[in-house]
Design an enzyme around this catalytic site. Structure first.
Site, PDB file in Angstrom:
ATOM      1  N   GLY A 100       0.844  -1.189   0.000  1.00  0.00           N
ATOM      2  CA  GLY A 100       0.000   0.000   0.000  1.00  0.00           C
ATOM      3  C   GLY A 100       0.877   1.236   0.000  1.00  0.00           C
ATOM      4  O   GLY A 100       2.011   1.195   0.507  1.00  0.00           O
ATOM      5  N   GLN A 105       3.021   9.919   0.985  1.00  0.00           N
ATOM      6  CA  GLN A 105       4.295   9.191   1.088  1.00  0.00           C
ATOM      7  C   GLN A 105       5.197   9.405  -0.129  1.00  0.00           C
ATOM      8  O   GLN A 105       6.365   9.017  -0.110  1.00  0.00           O
ATOM      9  CB  GLN A 105       4.038   7.690   1.254  1.00  0.00           C
ATOM     10  CG  GLN A 105       3.375   7.323   2.576  1.00  0.00           C
ATOM     11  CD  GLN A 105       3.179   5.832   2.677  1.00  0.00           C
ATOM     12  OE1 GLN A 105       2.225   5.293   2.146  1.00  0.00           O
ATOM     13  NE2 GLN A 105       4.116   5.156   3.331  1.00  0.00           N
ATOM     14  N   CYS A 146       5.492  -0.149   7.091  1.00  0.00           N
ATOM     15  CA  CYS A 146       5.110   1.042   6.345  1.00  0.00           C
ATOM     16  C   CYS A 146       6.334   1.480   5.545  1.00  0.00           C
ATOM     17  O   CYS A 146       7.446   1.517   6.090  1.00  0.00           O
ATOM     18  CB  CYS A 146       4.692   2.138   7.330  1.00  0.00           C
ATOM     19  SG  CYS A 146       4.206   3.680   6.543  1.00  0.00           S
ATOM     20  N   LEU A 147       6.154   1.817   4.282  1.00  0.00           N
ATOM     21  CA  LEU A 147       7.296   2.217   3.452  1.00  0.00           C
ATOM     22  C   LEU A 147       7.958   3.498   3.975  1.00  0.00           C
ATOM     23  O   LEU A 147       9.098   3.778   3.636  1.00  0.00           O
ATOM     24  CB  LEU A 147       6.880   2.391   1.992  1.00  0.00           C
ATOM     25  CG  LEU A 147       6.528   1.092   1.244  1.00  0.00           C
ATOM     26  CD1 LEU A 147       6.066   1.399  -0.179  1.00  0.00           C
ATOM     27  CD2 LEU A 147       7.707   0.127   1.219  1.00  0.00           C
ATOM     28  N   HIS A 176      -5.008   1.363   7.064  1.00  0.00           N
ATOM     29  CA  HIS A 176      -3.669   1.951   7.262  1.00  0.00           C
ATOM     30  C   HIS A 176      -3.458   3.140   6.300  1.00  0.00           C
ATOM     31  O   HIS A 176      -3.006   4.207   6.710  1.00  0.00           O
ATOM     32  CB  HIS A 176      -2.618   0.852   7.035  1.00  0.00           C
ATOM     33  CG  HIS A 176      -1.183   1.289   7.091  1.00  0.00           C
ATOM     34  ND1 HIS A 176      -0.275   0.777   7.989  1.00  0.00           N
ATOM     35  CD2 HIS A 176      -0.484   2.175   6.333  1.00  0.00           C
ATOM     36  CE1 HIS A 176       0.909   1.346   7.801  1.00  0.00           C
ATOM     37  NE2 HIS A 176       0.818   2.191   6.792  1.00  0.00           N
ATOM     38  N   GLU A 177      -3.831   2.948   5.033  1.00  0.00           N
ATOM     39  CA  GLU A 177      -3.602   3.999   4.033  1.00  0.00           C
ATOM     40  C   GLU A 177      -4.549   5.180   4.216  1.00  0.00           C
ATOM     41  O   GLU A 177      -4.155   6.336   4.018  1.00  0.00           O
ATOM     42  CB  GLU A 177      -3.723   3.435   2.615  1.00  0.00           C
ATOM     43  CG  GLU A 177      -2.747   2.318   2.270  1.00  0.00           C
ATOM     44  CD  GLU A 177      -1.281   2.639   2.546  1.00  0.00           C
ATOM     45  OE1 GLU A 177      -0.886   3.820   2.406  1.00  0.00           O
ATOM     46  OE2 GLU A 177      -0.540   1.719   2.926  1.00  0.00           O
ATOM     47  N   HIS A 234      -3.142   7.483   6.648  1.00  0.00           N
ATOM     48  CA  HIS A 234      -2.081   8.358   6.114  1.00  0.00           C
ATOM     49  C   HIS A 234      -2.657   9.675   5.592  1.00  0.00           C
ATOM     50  O   HIS A 234      -2.022  10.723   5.697  1.00  0.00           O
ATOM     51  CB  HIS A 234      -1.358   7.676   4.940  1.00  0.00           C
ATOM     52  CG  HIS A 234      -0.178   6.837   5.335  1.00  0.00           C
ATOM     53  ND1 HIS A 234       0.918   7.350   5.980  1.00  0.00           N
ATOM     54  CD2 HIS A 234       0.085   5.514   5.154  1.00  0.00           C
ATOM     55  CE1 HIS A 234       1.812   6.383   6.176  1.00  0.00           C
ATOM     56  NE2 HIS A 234       1.329   5.250   5.690  1.00  0.00           N
TER      57      HIS A 234
HETATM   58 NI    NI Z   1       2.195   3.348   5.697  1.00  0.00          NI
END
Ligand code: NI
Length: 165
Positions: free
Chosen positions: A44, A49, A88-89, A130-131, A134
């Site tokens: 994701g 991000q 998480c990236l 989760h996204e 963000h």
């Molecule tokens: Ni993330």
């Protein structure tokens, strides 16, 4: 490839703005985000991000196709919850168990401007939650106890400092 925004960049704490017009530029961004997510082996990725404060995220969980969510709204969450290890990236190498609803319903628009509604469960539901977080500047570490969060983040920052040294 788009450049990833990583903790402790303050941009990650900003709320994203709605997409007012789903045009070719947004479709192109979605495609590049899917490419970046694949290259980084993520499941994701949200606009913030990659430095774009607009309400868009992409997902690609195992055994599913890549999906694009523009202006997403989670309209229902199951009472049943479970805890599962998330990454998480924007926090490379950091993983922690997070408790979330098992299922959710999301309404969004796709890259062609078409509205859709999706009932998700399992990994996809978790990634969607989760996204969506963000887009409001909420990060998965926010769900941890303060003690656990501080411990993880200080370890992460040490690794980061070593990487830069
Ligand atoms: Ni993330």
């Amino acid at each position: 490839m788009l450049e990833l925004v990583k903790h402790p960049d303050e941009l990650l704490r900003k709320a994203s703005d709605p997409v007012s017009d789903v045009n070719g530029e947004i479709a192109d961004l979605a495609e590049r985000m899917i490419g970046t997510m694949a290259a980084e082996r993520g499941i994701g990725l949200a606009g913030v991000q990659v430095g774009r404060l607009v309400r868009i995220f992409v997902t690609h969980v195992p055994e599913d196709e890549p999906r694009v969510f523009i202006n997403p709204a989670i309209t229902a969450r199951s009472d049943g919850t479970s805890s599962y290890e998330e990454g998480c990236l924007s926090f490379p190498g950091l993983y922690a168990d997070v408790r979330r609803s098992n299922e959710c319903t999301v309404e969004a628009v796709d890259e062609n401007g078409k509205p859709f509604r999706l009932d998700a469960d399992g990994m996809l539901a978790r990634v969607i939650m989760h996204e969506t977080d963000h887009l409001d500047g909420v990060l998965f570490v926010d769900y941890l106890s303060e003690r656990k969060r501080n411990r993880l983040l200080s370890r992460y920052e040490k690794l980061l400092a070593r990487g830069r040294a």
